[in-house]
Design a protein around this motif. Structure first.
Motif, PDB file in Angstrom:
ATOM      1  N   PRO A 114       0.828  -1.216   0.000  1.00 56.69           N
ATOM      2  CA  PRO A 114       0.000   0.000   0.000  1.00 56.69           C
ATOM      3  C   PRO A 114       0.858   1.261   0.000  1.00 56.69           C
ATOM      4  O   PRO A 114       1.684   1.463   0.893  1.00 56.69           O
ATOM      5  CB  PRO A 114      -0.806  -0.130   1.299  1.00 56.69           C
ATOM      6  CG  PRO A 114      -0.807  -1.592   1.606  1.00 56.69           C
ATOM      7  CD  PRO A 114       0.513  -2.113   1.128  1.00 56.69           C
ATOM      8  N   ALA A 115       0.700   2.082  -1.017  1.00 60.03           N
ATOM      9  CA  ALA A 115       1.464   3.327  -1.158  1.00 60.03           C
ATOM     10  C   ALA A 115       2.976   3.081  -1.072  1.00 60.03           C
ATOM     11  O   ALA A 115       3.728   3.902  -0.549  1.00 60.03           O
ATOM     12  CB  ALA A 115       1.034   4.353  -0.116  1.00 60.03           C
ATOM     13  N   GLY A 116       3.418   1.918  -1.570  1.00 64.65           N
ATOM     14  CA  GLY A 116       4.851   1.631  -1.593  1.00 64.65           C
ATOM     15  C   GLY A 116       5.445   1.269  -0.255  1.00 64.65           C
ATOM     16  O   GLY A 116       6.643   1.472  -0.023  1.00 64.65           O
ATOM     17  N   SER A 117       4.653   0.677   0.623  1.00 63.78           N
ATOM     18  CA  SER A 117       5.109   0.427   1.998  1.00 63.78           C
ATOM     19  C   SER A 117       6.164  -0.664   2.108  1.00 63.78           C
ATOM     20  O   SER A 117       6.830  -0.775   3.138  1.00 63.78           O
ATOM     21  CB  SER A 117       3.910   0.061   2.885  1.00 63.78           C
ATOM     22  OG  SER A 117       3.276  -1.118   2.407  1.00 63.78           O
ATOM     23  N   HIS A 118       6.346  -1.489   1.067  1.00 64.83           N
ATOM     24  CA  HIS A 118       7.353  -2.558   1.160  1.00 64.83           C
ATOM     25  C   HIS A 118       8.755  -2.009   1.417  1.00 64.83           C
ATOM     26  O   HIS A 118       9.585  -2.699   2.033  1.00 64.83           O
ATOM     27  CB  HIS A 118       7.364  -3.392  -0.123  1.00 64.83           C
ATOM     28  CG  HIS A 118       6.233  -4.362  -0.227  1.00 64.83           C
ATOM     29  ND1 HIS A 118       5.284  -4.533   0.753  1.00 64.83           N
ATOM     30  CD2 HIS A 118       5.920  -5.263  -1.220  1.00 64.83           C
ATOM     31  CE1 HIS A 118       4.419  -5.462   0.385  1.00 64.83           C
ATOM     32  NE2 HIS A 118       4.780  -5.927  -0.801  1.00 64.83           N
ATOM     33  N   ILE A 119       9.034  -0.808   0.943  1.00 60.78           N
ATOM     34  CA  ILE A 119      10.383  -0.270   1.135  1.00 60.78           C
ATOM     35  C   ILE A 119      10.711  -0.100   2.616  1.00 60.78           C
ATOM     36  O   ILE A 119      11.882  -0.137   3.015  1.00 60.78           O
ATOM     37  CB  ILE A 119      10.556   1.070   0.383  1.00 60.78           C
ATOM     38  CG1 ILE A 119      12.027   1.487   0.350  1.00 60.78           C
ATOM     39  CG2 ILE A 119       9.698   2.157   0.997  1.00 60.78           C
ATOM     40  CD1 ILE A 119      12.945   0.510  -0.334  1.00 60.78           C
ATOM     41  N   LEU A 120       9.686   0.045   3.450  1.00 64.63           N
ATOM     42  CA  LEU A 120       9.933   0.184   4.886  1.00 64.63           C
ATOM     43  C   LEU A 120      10.537  -1.080   5.478  1.00 64.63           C
ATOM     44  O   LEU A 120      11.286  -1.017   6.459  1.00 64.63           O
ATOM     45  CB  LEU A 120       8.633   0.548   5.609  1.00 64.63           C
ATOM     46  CG  LEU A 120       8.026   1.901   5.253  1.00 64.63           C
ATOM     47  CD1 LEU A 120       6.659   2.060   5.913  1.00 64.63           C
ATOM     48  CD2 LEU A 120       8.950   3.034   5.679  1.00 64.63           C
TER      49      LEU A 120
END
Length: 777
Positions: A114-120
């Motif tokens: 969601p909204a590119g959260s994998h980078i976290l």
């Protein structure tokens, strides 16, 4: 350089004295993937490589679903957009490869979740400083976008944006402090201020006025509004041609095919302007792009929405000194202010036509606009951008050193309220039939680095303590003592009275005479054997070496060599208190320490030298011990004063956490070097505080010893243990962003030495309590 742009690069001048990062990982899309982030990341990496060296960086791109790209050698690792485990593995890769810094190129749509959260999942595990460039900053983010960007800003050491509007949004909407944000404008190629006619023959448009829009096509680009403006433009300028350069955006092509481009061609046909429109349906190389831009008389960005804080295509055209017409999206309003371009309303073909006709009818106006844009952009060439980014990287590392943060938590935790169990597995692993090896690769002995007298002397002190402790009785420790003593015997040259220090793994001495400090440590070790061991063979060898080696210490100039020698002589005197010769030599060296302390102290600097370096606490410890045993009150006072001052210097400002002086040390009046923090400093501090307690009986000294020891267990700047309970080894130190995972001899022996001293005190207290209980029965 413009006043508006100059602040973006101001940190460069302030960072010249800071060391450059040696290994930087750039995370973001990378060419040949077709997108603006890929182009930016590639251009930034190339600029930094040209300015600071190719060996200093590598790239980690993100592959979109179904993407299969032939990346250049600069790419080391690939992330899969929708596979969160690839982000976690990416973090492990970065943590284990000794990177100084990570530079993230952030755009919501290129990361999974969601909204590119994998980078976290990657960022939260990283141990090194992070600098994040934000390519999108929204004024009205949805909850996922808001949460993700705030978390990225929290984790990142520095945030880079490319416009003042983005700075304002970060402060006002996302609560990012201004002190954390660096404004570095989008880099541009360093192109000459050329006549557009020079390039027009490459596109068969000689003698025509060229309008240009380039970049990946998508419906929000507003190109249809330029097409609708063409009839009015052609009525006044029949020689105009409009070049639309760029492939359809891959995401649009996957979901909608070429519907947008087809609609544009149909619109051009219906308006009767097809002969004046050139569609170059390609993702062009940088070289080709410069030719496209070079051929343009007017560059147009007719985007349909204002929420765009940066446009790479606008920046490139601006840097090439083009006359520009744009709709009022955020980046354009900022860049084209002060008559550096013309702003027209959104979705207003009539205004576009009017502006084009004005510029084509007035060469002087058009060229003045071009010149203003070109001169303003000189501070944003890729060379300058690379320097600005490197200054930000240096600042991020410097801030991490001065304000370290806890490292990501691994599974390993160690109790802080009790002493660890004694585990000597790594001590045995590091020892072979010659002695203890100097270095390790993680927990594996690094044979190629050989041996040192320094470490074998430390090992002999530890092995001797293990032999003397009822908690660790084992014939194996006696064998270790003999092995380390044999090494010292081999190292000692009876003809010169000096020890050699470095021995290769091939059993070849690498020097004829070792350092003064290594000699002092060896004397300390053999004096300890004579003072505490009951092993006849060890004592015999130690006695012969001690008598032959002790006199050399009187010729030394190193205060630490004096201190180590004093510790060894006093250990010897604990068994042979009547030896007046050694008493005299001990007093000579201790008085030298007292003399340099009295000469140097003052102006809030209570130390023996004008700088702090390594094994610092051994100096006051030696002075305390010699003063106590010789009833020299002034020595005890000086030792106490210097140790209290050192402890104050080695405490974190806000609490009682131990912060040893970094391995680079620091001089009086200079900035304190906080890193790299070494186990040998914690060990020396524990020992000195134990000595001070033994002399004074004050509980505060034991408290300070406990603070220093808990540094090993995780009560430190990074809140991670250096002691490895699984191996029994100790990691080699704390960097600003991570632990040095190698478990060398010095570190492991420092931990064991400190542990055995505290274990000995614990056992002594238990014995005293039992005696008191028995007496009361």
């Amino acid at each position: 350089m413009s006043n508006e742009i100059a602040p973006a690069l101001c940190e460069l001048g302030n960072s010249q004295s800071l060391p450059l990062p040696t290994r930087i990982a750039f995370i973001g899309n990378y060419l040949p993937r077709q997108c603006g982030i890929a182009t930016f990341t590639t251009d930034l990496c190339t600029a930094i490589a040209q300015e600071f060296g190719e060996e200093r960086l590598f790239a980690i791109p993100v592959n979109d679903p179904g993407g299969d790209y032939q990346y250049p050698e600069r790419v080391r690792l690939e992330l899969e957009q929708e596979d969160v485990s690839s982000y976690e593995r990416g973090a492990d890769f970065l943590n284990f490869n000794g990177n100084d810094l990570v530079c993230l190129q952030h755009e919501y749509g290129i990361f999974g979740g969601p909204a590119g959260s994998h980078i976290l999942a990657l960022l939260r595990k990283l141990r090194m400083p992070i600098v994040t460039t934000l390519h999108t900053v929204l004024r009205e983010p949805n909850p996922d976008q808001m949460a993700n960007l705030r978390e990225i800003a929290r984790i990142s050491d520095r945030i880079v944006v490319m416009s003042q509007h983005a700075v304002d949004l970060l402060e006002e909407i996302y609560d990012v402090p201004a002190s954390k944000i660096d404004l570095i404008p989008h880099g541009v190629p360093d192109l000459p201020f050329n006549d557009p006619n020079y390039f027009k023959d490459r596109f068969n448009v000689e003698g025509q006025s060229v309008l240009l829009t380039f970049g990946l096509l998508s419906p929000n680009k507003g190109i249809e509004n330029v097409l609708r403006a063409l009839p009015a433009i052609l009525r006044e300028n029949a020689d105009v041609v409009y070049i639309i350069s760029g492939a359809t955006h891959p995401h649009v092509r996957r979901s909608e095919g070429e519907a947008y481009r087809t609609g544009l061609t149909e619109l051009a046909s219906s308006l009767g302007v097809s002969e004046h429109v050139i569609f170059d349906n390609r993702f062009v190389s940088n070289e080709e792009l410069m030719e496209h831009v070079g051929a343009a008389d007017i560059y147009i960005t007719p985007y349909r929405q204002e929420a765009q804080v940066v446009s790479g295509t606008l920046a490139i055209a601006f840097g090439a000194g083009k006359a520009i017409i744009s709709t009022p999206y955020w980046h354009a309003k900022e860049l084209l202010a002060d008559e550096r371009g013309i702003i027209v309303p959104f979705d207003d073909p009539a205004s576009i036509a009017e502006s084009v006709n004005i510029l084509l009818a007035n060469d002087a106006l058009r060229h003045q606009m071009r010149k203003r844009a070109y001169l303003y952009s000189r501070g944003t060439t890729w060379k300058m951008t690379a320097q600005a980014y490197m200054a930000t990287f240096q600042r991020a590392r410097s801030e991490r050193m001065s304000r370290p943060r806890p490292a990501p938590r691994d599974a390993e935790t160690i109790a802080l309220d009790r002493l660890p169990f004694l585990n000597t597995s790594h001590l045995f692993a590091m020892t072979d039939d010659t002695g203890i090896l100097q270095h390790a690769i993680y927990s594996l002995p690094n044979n190629s680095e050989g041996y040192t007298t320094d470490d074998n002397a430390r090992a002999l002190i530890v092995a001797n303590a293990l032999n003397a402790s009822p908690l660790s009785s084992s014939v194996e420790y006696e064998t270790l003592s003999c092995r380390y003593m044999a090494f010292l015997w081999l190292a000692f040259r009876h003809d010169t009275g000096r020890f050699r220090n470095f021995l290769s793994y091939g059993r070849t001495w690498l020097e004829e005479t070792g350092s003064e400090d290594s000699h002092g440590r060896a004397l300390w070790a053999i004096g300890t054997v004579l003072g505490t061991s009951s092993h006849v063979g060890l004592r015999g060898a130690a006695g012969r070496m001690f008598q032959a080696a002790a006199a050399s210490s009187l010729t030394f100039s190193s205060p630490r060599a004096w201190a180590f020698s004093v510790l060894g002589m006093q250990a010897y005197l604990d068994w042979f208190p009547g030896d007046r010769l050694i008493q005299g030599w001990r007093n000579v060296l201790a008085n030298r320490l007292l003399s340099i302390f009295d000469q140097t102290r003052g102006n809030n600097w209570y130390w023996f030298e004008k700088h702090l370096s390594y094994s610092n606490a051994r100096l006051p410890q030696a002075l305390l011990l010699a003063g106590w045993k010789s009833s020299n009150r002034r020595m005890v006072e000086a030792g106490t004063e210097s140790l209290r001052w050192l402890l104050a210097e080695q405490h974190r400002e806000s609490d009682s956490v131990f912060v040893p002086v970094g391995s680079m040390g620091f001089a009086a009046g200079s900035k304190k070097e906080r890193f790299d923090q070494q186990p040998v400093e914690a060990c020396a501090t524990v020992s000195a505080c134990m000595t001070a307690h033994q002399i004074s009986g004050e509980q505060s000294w034991l408290d300070e010893a406990g603070v220093a020891f808990r540094w090993f267990l995780g009560e430190n700047d990074l809140q991670v243990p250096l002691y490895d309970a699984a191996t029994g080894g100790c990691r080699d130190g704390l960097h600003p962003d991570r632990v040095n995972e190698n478990q060398g001899a010095e570190s492991t022996l420092s931990f064991l030495m400190a542990l055995l001293e505290l274990r000995g005190l614990e056992l002594s207290n238990e014995t005293q309590q039992l005696s008191e209980m028995s007496a009361s029965l």
